[in-house]
Write an enzyme that holds these catalytic residues in place. Structure first.
Site, PDB file in Angstrom:
ATOM      1  N   GLY B  94       0.861  -1.182  -0.077  1.00  0.00           N
ATOM      2  CA  GLY B  94      -0.070  -0.164  -0.004  1.00  0.00           C
ATOM      3  C   GLY B  94       0.721   1.441   0.001  1.00  0.00           C
ATOM      4  O   GLY B  94       0.366   2.263  -0.240  1.00  0.00           O
ATOM      5  N   CYS B  95       1.980   1.058   0.383  1.00  0.00           N
ATOM      6  CA  CYS B  95       2.845   2.472   0.498  1.00  0.00           C
ATOM      7  C   CYS B  95       3.409   2.904  -0.777  1.00  0.00           C
ATOM      8  O   CYS B  95       3.638   1.829  -1.739  1.00  0.00           O
ATOM      9  CB  CYS B  95       4.052   2.154   1.467  1.00  0.00           C
ATOM     10  SG  CYS B  95       3.671   1.484   3.084  1.00  0.00           S
ATOM     11  N   THR B  96       3.627   3.983  -1.161  1.00  0.00           N
ATOM     12  CA  THR B  96       4.213   4.703  -2.368  1.00  0.00           C
ATOM     13  C   THR B  96       5.597   4.301  -2.316  1.00  0.00           C
ATOM     14  O   THR B  96       6.209   4.084  -3.465  1.00  0.00           O
ATOM     15  CB  THR B  96       3.935   6.090  -2.641  1.00  0.00           C
ATOM     16  OG1 THR B  96       4.349   6.586  -1.559  1.00  0.00           O
ATOM     17  CG2 THR B  96       2.466   6.349  -2.773  1.00  0.00           C
TER      18      THR B  96
END
Lengths: 485, 226
Positions: B94-96
């Site tokens: 989910g993290c960029t």
């Protein structure tokens, strides 16, 4: 590569108060005499820029003019900005610089007003009621369909299907046309630079039908058209291609792609999300079979989009979703279906949103898509060459030139600094909004050899001064992280 | 390295921190670093205590830029994360930015299980977030890990504060904390199942046989000889 940038002034000097360090930084705003949208006569009277100069390979060799020499008249960005209330706000102590338009565009007052008026004055369900409000809502909803049809020059208003967004439109084609027409061994050709919404639905349908996906790779950071031609065969049933890449900024020759594809009997679906908002798109001239776009990227509300499909194709396609509106008769054991477009608009539609999209088209049309496109071409070149002057930067996609048009967006990376760090610092310390990540194009980023990139994407209400502010803010950001390392 | 790391690795990693950068001179009223050793009174929630001290530390820095610099200091203090640990099973989704998280359960102190965490990222800011969360939760009891919320970290008021867009898929605080909690639950559930199987085996060897009809019934606990 030398290119001539006509009618475009160079950057202001670094001592300008427009740059970082001054929380009193303010953007030049022309006072708009227009309540809802600018008149054509006013826009046509304003020349973008009149100075011209040659660009050398070294972007730092740009001549720098004094601020008083920059312009003779307000730019399109300065004229239209007052129509967008959201752009007037202060973010983290700085005037907002919104450079995330490829993700979603801002909405002019006229669109916001259209949405409010619908709910205040004539909200009612469409197509069924015989009372006054229902008739008015139905007329407004169908008028919006007419406006979309005219905007893309569809031959028949029935060729416009309202959807929730472009993603849903592509899924509609995949689950309806695709499920009916694809057989084991059939090939779907698409580029490695497609948005996930143009890839995933076809992966799902290919798995169900036994069709095969074939990807066009990159050459010099643009889709390889020679490879594309080589992939086409009698097995190719569908070509899926973006018109404008949301990462590379490149523009594909859709008319040629359609011509090559039709010669082998393949249909063509074009993702026009990044082109319809920014330029004239004529579906008859392009001769595409399907085309999708999203309202929210073209000054319209979220929750609306559309699919264009040739009427003969749509008429042969089974329903996508079942329910009310899309039927003619319903019996206990079977139902008969309505003709397009109703066949593909099950349930109560996003009525306000479709009307809002119609208002957005009115607004854009009042400016003129040619004018928007011409202004953005120059803004694009300015953005690209100013960004090129930043040390240790890599901008993805082709360099703009007289023969290579580039959209007004740049995805980039700076050596040794994560794009998320850049985007976070630009927002928190400068009020500049850019995007970081894979931009829903993970296969493309893998092909480029990176995990993520930062992206600045502009629209017609952005200005050269904002580009200058962004560049200075970016340099400040890079200096911070370089010093901190 | 497998997804659930050996707790001994965590003890070794925490001793061999990454080389420290030159600390910037901070304001005179700067709150003492939370890494300083201090005995905890019995019954005090260590994690909450550390979080409070971390929040005070950041709040003592009046300028946002100083808080960013402090966050980057924390990033540089994160112990080295082995290359072998950068596996998909350790990736936080989910993290960029790319974020890796290793989790283990350590039975070292007084027989009580404590959770051990190690993290890393290719983004300096995300690495700083990870360092802060690890500072707070490394060595915490499982229940302390599970009762923490993303909003609790909003007290830090640092760049990318988790108080904003908690449910955004790019909220690193939220993603890392959820991943920590999920894997804590999985580890604890696996341990309980293993203990139940071991207890069932001991009964079979003794005078009391466990039949299928007894499954789910409460079993007398054999005192742990350790």
């Amino acid at each position: 590569m030398a290119a001539s940038l006509c009618h475009f002034p160079p950057a202001v000097s670094s001592s300008s108060s427009l740059f970082v360090g001054s929380k009193s930084r303010s953007l030049l705003l022309a006072v708009s005499p227009f309540k809802h949208f600018p008149s054509k006569s006013s826009i046509s009277a304003s020349l973008p820029w009149t100075r011209s100069y040659a660009v050398s390979n070294d972007a730092a060799a740009f001549s720098v003019a004094s601020p008083s020499d920059l312009r003779e008249s307000p730019s399109l960005g300065e004229i239209t900005r007052p129509d967008f209330p959201i752009l007037r706000q202060v973010v983290n102590g700085f005037n907002l610089v919104y450079f995330d338009n490829a993700a979603t565009s801002q909405k002019p007052s006229s669109v916001i007003k259209a949405l409010s008026e619908y709910y205040e004055l004539y909200n009612s369900n469409v197509h069924r009621g015989v009372h006054y409000l229902s008739a008015k809502a139905t007329d407004a909803y169908e008028e919006a369909r007419n406006k979309v049809a005219n905007f893309v020059n569809a031959a028949d208003r029935r060729e416009i299907i309202f959807t929730r967004n472009a993603t849903e439109a592509i899924n509609l084609v995949a689950y309806s046309w695709g499920a009916l027409n694809l057989r084991p061994g059939d090939e779907i050709v698409l580029t490695i630079a497609e948005h996930h919404s143009s890839i995933v639905p076809w992966q799902i349908v290919a798995k169900k039908t036994g069709a095969v996906l074939k990807y066009v790779e990159l050459t010099k950071e643009v889709p390889d058209l020679d490879q594309f031609k080589g992939l086409l065969s009698k097995n190719t049933k569908l070509v899926v291609a973006h018109h404008v890449s949301n990462v590379l900024g490149s523009v594909l020759p859709i008319d040629e792609i359609v011509d090559w594809s039709h010669k082998v009997g393949a249909k063509v679906l074009v993702d026009a999300c990044q082109s319809v908002p920014h330029m004239v798109v004529d579906v008859q001239k392009l001769n595409v079979d399907f085309l999708v776009a999203s309202s929210h990227k073209m000054c319209g509300p979220t929750g609306a989009g559309f699919l264009y499909g040739k009427i003969n194709l749509l008429s042969s396609m089974p329903p996508f979703l079942g329910g009310g509106e899309m039927i003619t008769d319903v019996f206990q054991d079977y139902s008969t279906y309505a003709e397009p477009p109703s066949r593909f608009e099950a349930g109560t539609p996003a009525i306000a949103e479709a009307i809002g999209l119609g208002a957005a088209i009115d607004y854009l049309s009042s400016i003129g898509m040619e004018k928007i496109h011409n202004y953005e071409k120059k803004l694009s070149e300015y953005l690209y060459y100013q960004l090129s002057s930043v040390p240790n930067i890599h901008i993805y996609g082709p360099a703009p030139s007289d023969t290579v048009h580039r959209a007004a967006l740049c995805a980039f990376n700076v050596d040794n600094i994560h794009p998320t760090d850049i985007a976070t610092f630009l927002d928190e310390q400068h009020g500049v909004a850019v995007r970081s990540g894979h931009h829903c194009a993970q296969p493309l980023h893998r092909a480029l050899g990176v995990n993520a990139s930062a992206r600045a994407s502009l629209y017609f209400y952005n200005t050269k001064e904002e580009v200058d502010t962004f560049i200075q803010a970016l340099k400040d950001t890079i200096e911070f992280f370089t010093t901190a390392a | 390295m497998e997804a659930t790391a050996d707790a001994r690795w965590f003890r070794a990693a925490s001793r061999s921190c990454a080389p420290r950068r030159q600390r910037r001179r901070l304001p005179a009223d700067f709150v003492r670093c939370v890494h300083a050793a201090r005995p905890f009174p019995a019954g005090v929630d260590r994690a909450r205590h550390r979080l409070g001290r971390l929040a005070n530390e950041f709040r003592s820095l009046p300028e946002p830029l100083d808080r960013v610099k402090r966050l980057l200091d924390y990033a540089s203090e994160l112990p080295a994360f082995p290359e072998a640990g950068r596996v998909p099973a350790n990736a936080v989704s989910g993290c960029t930015a790319r974020v890796w998280l290793a989790v283990a359960a350590d039975d070292g102190e007084q027989g009580r299980t404590r959770m051990r965490f190690a993290a890393d990222s290719d983004s300096e800011i995300a690495k700083g977030f990870c360092s802060c969360i690890v500072t707070v939760l490394d060595g915490a009891l499982p229940e302390e890990v599970l009762e923490m919320t993303t909003e609790d970290f909003g007290a830090l008021e640092v760049m990318g504060s988790p108080a904003r867009a908690v449910n955004s898929r790019v909220n690193t605080w939220n993603n890392v904390l959820i991943s920590m909690q999920k894997r804590t639950r999985e580890l604890m559930a696996a341990r309980e199942e293993k203990e139940e199987q071991q207890e069932g085996g001991r009964f079979l060897c003794g005078t009391w046989r466990r039949s299928s009809s007894d499954r789910g019934a409460s079993l007398p606990r054999i005192p742990d000889k350790s």
